[in-house]
Design a protein around this motif. Structure first.
Motif, PDB file in Angstrom:
ATOM      1  N   CYS A   1     -53.720  95.098  -5.499  1.00  0.00           N
ATOM      2  CA  CYS A   1     -53.808  95.097  -4.071  1.00  0.00           C
ATOM      3  C   CYS A   1     -53.243  96.675  -3.766  1.00  0.00           C
ATOM      4  O   CYS A   1     -53.770  97.115  -2.799  1.00  0.00           O
ATOM      5  CB  CYS A   1     -53.015  93.925  -3.471  1.00  0.00           C
ATOM      6  SG  CYS A   1     -53.667  92.461  -3.498  1.00  0.00           S
TER       7      CYS A   1
ATOM      8  N   GLU B   1     -55.596  99.305  -4.296  1.00  0.00           N
ATOM      9  CA  GLU B   1     -56.987  99.135  -3.382  1.00  0.00           C
ATOM     10  C   GLU B   1     -56.512  99.712  -1.982  1.00  0.00           C
ATOM     11  O   GLU B   1     -57.258 100.388  -1.462  1.00  0.00           O
ATOM     12  CB  GLU B   1     -57.600  97.575  -3.557  1.00  0.00           C
ATOM     13  CG  GLU B   1     -58.561  97.291  -2.636  1.00  0.00           C
ATOM     14  CD  GLU B   1     -59.868  98.174  -3.194  1.00  0.00           C
ATOM     15  OE1 GLU B   1     -59.976  98.298  -4.449  1.00  0.00           O
ATOM     16  OE2 GLU B   1     -60.666  98.565  -2.266  1.00  0.00           O
ATOM     17  N   ILE B   2     -55.173  99.307  -1.301  1.00  0.00           N
ATOM     18  CA  ILE B   2     -55.116  99.545   0.002  1.00  0.00           C
ATOM     19  C   ILE B   2     -54.891 101.368   0.076  1.00  0.00           C
ATOM     20  O   ILE B   2     -55.167 101.708   1.097  1.00  0.00           O
ATOM     21  CB  ILE B   2     -53.743  98.738   0.321  1.00  0.00           C
ATOM     22  CG1 ILE B   2     -54.042  97.272   0.412  1.00  0.00           C
ATOM     23  CG2 ILE B   2     -53.066  99.268   1.568  1.00  0.00           C
ATOM     24  CD1 ILE B   2     -52.839  96.309   0.259  1.00  0.00           C
TER      25      ILE B   2
ATOM     26  N   VAL C   1     -59.797  85.520  -2.272  1.00  0.00           N
ATOM     27  CA  VAL C   1     -59.113  86.524  -2.938  1.00  0.00           C
ATOM     28  C   VAL C   1     -58.195  85.665  -4.244  1.00  0.00           C
ATOM     29  O   VAL C   1     -58.138  86.079  -5.304  1.00  0.00           O
ATOM     30  CB  VAL C   1     -58.425  87.576  -2.241  1.00  0.00           C
ATOM     31  CG1 VAL C   1     -57.636  88.549  -3.193  1.00  0.00           C
ATOM     32  CG2 VAL C   1     -59.314  88.266  -1.253  1.00  0.00           C
TER      33      VAL C   1
ATOM     34  N   ILE D   1     -61.767  93.090  -6.068  1.00  0.00           N
ATOM     35  CA  ILE D   1     -61.366  93.120  -4.671  1.00  0.00           C
ATOM     36  C   ILE D   1     -61.751  94.215  -3.784  1.00  0.00           C
ATOM     37  O   ILE D   1     -61.174  95.017  -2.758  1.00  0.00           O
ATOM     38  CB  ILE D   1     -59.753  93.045  -4.360  1.00  0.00           C
ATOM     39  CG1 ILE D   1     -58.968  93.992  -5.338  1.00  0.00           C
ATOM     40  CG2 ILE D   1     -59.316  91.625  -4.892  1.00  0.00           C
ATOM     41  CD1 ILE D   1     -57.645  94.308  -5.016  1.00  0.00           C
ATOM     42  N   SER D   2     -62.900  95.337  -4.540  1.00  0.00           N
ATOM     43  CA  SER D   2     -63.283  96.392  -3.816  1.00  0.00           C
ATOM     44  C   SER D   2     -63.755  96.069  -2.359  1.00  0.00           C
ATOM     45  O   SER D   2     -64.019  94.798  -1.896  1.00  0.00           O
ATOM     46  CB  SER D   2     -64.272  96.889  -4.641  1.00  0.00           C
ATOM     47  OG  SER D   2     -65.487  95.991  -4.636  1.00  0.00           O
ATOM     48  N   SER D   3     -64.042  97.250  -1.637  1.00  0.00           N
ATOM     49  CA  SER D   3     -64.429  97.116  -0.255  1.00  0.00           C
ATOM     50  C   SER D   3     -65.893  96.343  -0.200  1.00  0.00           C
ATOM     51  O   SER D   3     -66.278  96.165   0.889  1.00  0.00           O
ATOM     52  CB  SER D   3     -64.571  98.290   0.486  1.00  0.00           C
ATOM     53  OG  SER D   3     -65.066  99.462  -0.300  1.00  0.00           O
TER      54      SER D   3
ATOM     55  N   TYR E   1     -64.944  92.863  -0.053  1.00  0.00           N
ATOM     56  CA  TYR E   1     -63.717  92.310   0.984  1.00  0.00           C
ATOM     57  C   TYR E   1     -63.865  93.689   1.768  1.00  0.00           C
ATOM     58  O   TYR E   1     -63.008  94.642   1.568  1.00  0.00           O
ATOM     59  CB  TYR E   1     -62.411  91.908   0.456  1.00  0.00           C
ATOM     60  CG  TYR E   1     -62.535  90.686  -0.334  1.00  0.00           C
ATOM     61  CD1 TYR E   1     -62.973  89.309   0.148  1.00  0.00           C
ATOM     62  CD2 TYR E   1     -62.395  90.765  -1.956  1.00  0.00           C
ATOM     63  CE1 TYR E   1     -63.043  88.366  -0.430  1.00  0.00           C
ATOM     64  CE2 TYR E   1     -62.516  89.774  -2.532  1.00  0.00           C
ATOM     65  CZ  TYR E   1     -62.862  88.415  -1.938  1.00  0.00           C
ATOM     66  OH  TYR E   1     -63.043  87.287  -2.700  1.00  0.00           O
TER      67      TYR E   1
ATOM     68  N   ILE F   1     -59.641  95.678   5.276  1.00  0.00           N
ATOM     69  CA  ILE F   1     -58.325  95.776   4.670  1.00  0.00           C
ATOM     70  C   ILE F   1     -57.306  95.080   4.775  1.00  0.00           C
ATOM     71  O   ILE F   1     -56.507  94.590   3.689  1.00  0.00           O
ATOM     72  CB  ILE F   1     -57.935  96.985   4.693  1.00  0.00           C
ATOM     73  CG1 ILE F   1     -56.918  97.788   3.755  1.00  0.00           C
ATOM     74  CG2 ILE F   1     -57.323  97.399   6.265  1.00  0.00           C
ATOM     75  CD1 ILE F   1     -56.500  99.305   3.968  1.00  0.00           C
TER      76      ILE F   1
ATOM     77  N   ILE G   1     -56.798  92.392   1.976  1.00  0.00           N
ATOM     78  CA  ILE G   1     -56.320  92.689   0.930  1.00  0.00           C
ATOM     79  C   ILE G   1     -54.788  92.465   0.994  1.00  0.00           C
ATOM     80  O   ILE G   1     -53.943  92.015   0.295  1.00  0.00           O
ATOM     81  CB  ILE G   1     -56.561  93.861   0.446  1.00  0.00           C
ATOM     82  CG1 ILE G   1     -58.130  94.106   0.293  1.00  0.00           C
ATOM     83  CG2 ILE G   1     -55.777  94.331  -0.821  1.00  0.00           C
ATOM     84  CD1 ILE G   1     -58.809  93.143  -0.573  1.00  0.00           C
ATOM     85  N   THR G   2     -54.169  92.833   2.405  1.00  0.00           N
ATOM     86  CA  THR G   2     -52.692  92.980   2.607  1.00  0.00           C
ATOM     87  C   THR G   2     -52.360  91.498   2.787  1.00  0.00           C
ATOM     88  O   THR G   2     -51.238  91.027   2.143  1.00  0.00           O
ATOM     89  CB  THR G   2     -52.549  93.736   3.903  1.00  0.00           C
ATOM     90  OG1 THR G   2     -53.276  92.942   4.910  1.00  0.00           O
ATOM     91  CG2 THR G   2     -52.750  95.178   3.935  1.00  0.00           C
TER      92      THR G   2
END
Lengths: 198, 248
Positions: free
Chosen positions: B77, B80-81, B104, B117-119, B122, B125, B128-129
């Motif tokens: 996560c 990714e963020i 997720v 969990i790529s854009s 999802y 953003i 993901i957070t």
């Protein structure tokens, strides 16, 4: 904390950053602050008139993220009226009200007698994602009232609270006490009996 | 309760009886007599077959089973963020749509480090957070463990900033290694989030409000104390973020 029987409790729900605190602060203190601080939970008081006598309007400003379901349930079960806020700049913030509405429905059983106001805040913003008619349609579906507001420009804020009180048919409430002095006794205090955080 | 004959994996004797013959370790699947279980060393290497979930699994068990330094949810996560950029307004404050956050969680539980969990999957953003915050909230033992919790709260009550840092540093030593390492990694990330405060508006104070109750939970369920503690929790997390470089 002793429960005052003549308190009228309004709970404000909505996603993070839609302007719940700004709306409440605009109403209670008449100011707008352009700061960015998440709310844990705050309670404000305002004196109003109810059935020809004076009572306290207690407004609970909740956290935007539903991280503490138990807290949310408590606020709902104690609340008399509800303000569901989304931002007209975020479709998702309207989406996020759906589980909250469902929860109010589940806890209160019948919502027809309960004053609920769906509010599209930030009406001063130009980057609109939710059209007025979409908000109205949602309110129709939920059988609740609807209004667009701007805490920043003070558009429809007092009207929102007055309208909400008017929706309660069991009581006769007004923001004005005997037509004059509308209580400026805003006393923000962190309510120690319940809390939640994003 | 075993349905077919079993032999104790510690003393190698048969496990007698039709029911309650012995006990099984929930982490590694070791079968032993109840009496033997008392003398089996408590250092099992959890077997992946027995660690089915990622969320709501004990943090130390999870990292041991996967043989990683930190839970893969946290690493993935955060990476990714950071890859998407930390400028998004209200990062960690604004919540993503809860159904997608659940989604997720399910994919981490199902696919572990292969979760996508790529854009592409999802786009938002804040999902993901949200998934990361949910991971910490669902830990059976919070990242700041129940045992260490009172010590951390005490540090927040110290007025002198120098002394507060010192006692916070001591309190960190009470955490299990995997907890401490995960916390260090998260705080370094949150520090970078605050460096973009101009864009994302998330100061260490704001992140403290958001993360306080996510990382710390009062051991006893006394609601009154728990509520009083919230401002101390905020302060602890705020101090951890600001002084991340010297504390760890």
């Amino acid at each position: 904390m002793p429960e005052q029987s003549n308190d009228y409790r309004v709970v404000v729900f909505g996603a993070g950053g839609v302007g719940k605190s700004s709306l409440v602060l605009r109403f209670v203190k008449g100011t707008f602050r352009d700061t960015y601080i998440p709310t844990v939970e705050d309670t404000y008081r305002q004196v109003i008139s109810c059935d020809k006598s004076v009572c306290t309007l207690q407004i609970t400003d909740t956290t935007g993220s539903h991280q503490f379901p138990a807290m949310q349930r408590l606020s709902i079960s104690k609340g008399h009226a509800f303000i569901l806020v989304y931002s007209i700049t975020s479709k998702q913030s309207l989406e996020e009200l759906k589980p909250i509405y469902q929860q109010v429905l589940a806890i209160k059983g019948n919502v027809e007698a309960i004053p609920i106001m769906l509010v599209g805040n930030k009406s001063d913003e130009t980057q609109r994602e939710v059209e007025t008619k979409d908000g109205e349609a949602q309110a129709n579906q939920w059988k609740c009232a609807f209004m667009e507001t701007s805490a920043k420009t003070n558009h429809n804020v007092t009207e929102l609270f007055q309208e909400l009180l008017n929706l309660d048919k069991k009581r006769n409430m007004s923001l004005n006490i005997d037509g004059k002095r509308s209580g400026k006794q805003s006393r923000a205090e962190r309510l120690k009996g319940k809390c939640s955080v994003m | 309760l075993f349905s077919c004959p079993h032999w104790c994996e510690y003393c190698a004797n048969f496990m007698w009886g039709l029911i309650a013959q012995g006990v099984k370790c929930a982490d590694c699947g070791l079968n032993v007599h109840k009496q033997c279980s008392k003398v089996v060393p408590n250092d099992c290497q959890p077997d992946l077959r027995h660690v089915k979930k990622v969320y709501s699994c004990d943090l130390t068990t999870l990292v041991k089973a996967h043989n990683t330094k930190r839970p893969m949810v946290v690493d993935m996560c955060i990476q990714e963020i950071e890859a998407r950029g930390l400028q998004s307004e209200g990062l960690y404050r604004i919540s993503g749509f809860s159904e997608l956050i659940e989604d997720v969680k399910l994919s981490f539980d199902r696919d572990g480090e292969k979760a996508d969990i790529s854009s592409n999957v999802y786009e938002d953003i804040n999902i993901i957070t949200g998934a990361l915050k949910l991971y910490f909230r669902e830990l059976p033992i919070p990242i700041i463990t129940y045992d260490a919790y009172p010590r951390f709260i005490e540090t927040a009550k110290i007025a002198d900033p120098e002394k507060r840092l010192e006692s916070l540093h001591e309190a960190l030593k009470l955490l299990p290694p995997a907890h401490c390492e995960t916390l260090r990694y998260l705080m370094a990330h949150l520090k970078r989030v605050t460096q973009c405060e101009k864009e994302n508006l998330m100061s260490s104070e704001n992140l403290g409000i958001v993360f306080g109750p996510t990382l710390m939970r009062a051991p006893e369920l006394d609601a009154m104390t728990a509520l009083n503690d919230i401002r101390y929790q905020r302060l602890v997390v705020e101090t951890l973020i600001t002084n991340e470089d010297v504390l760890f």
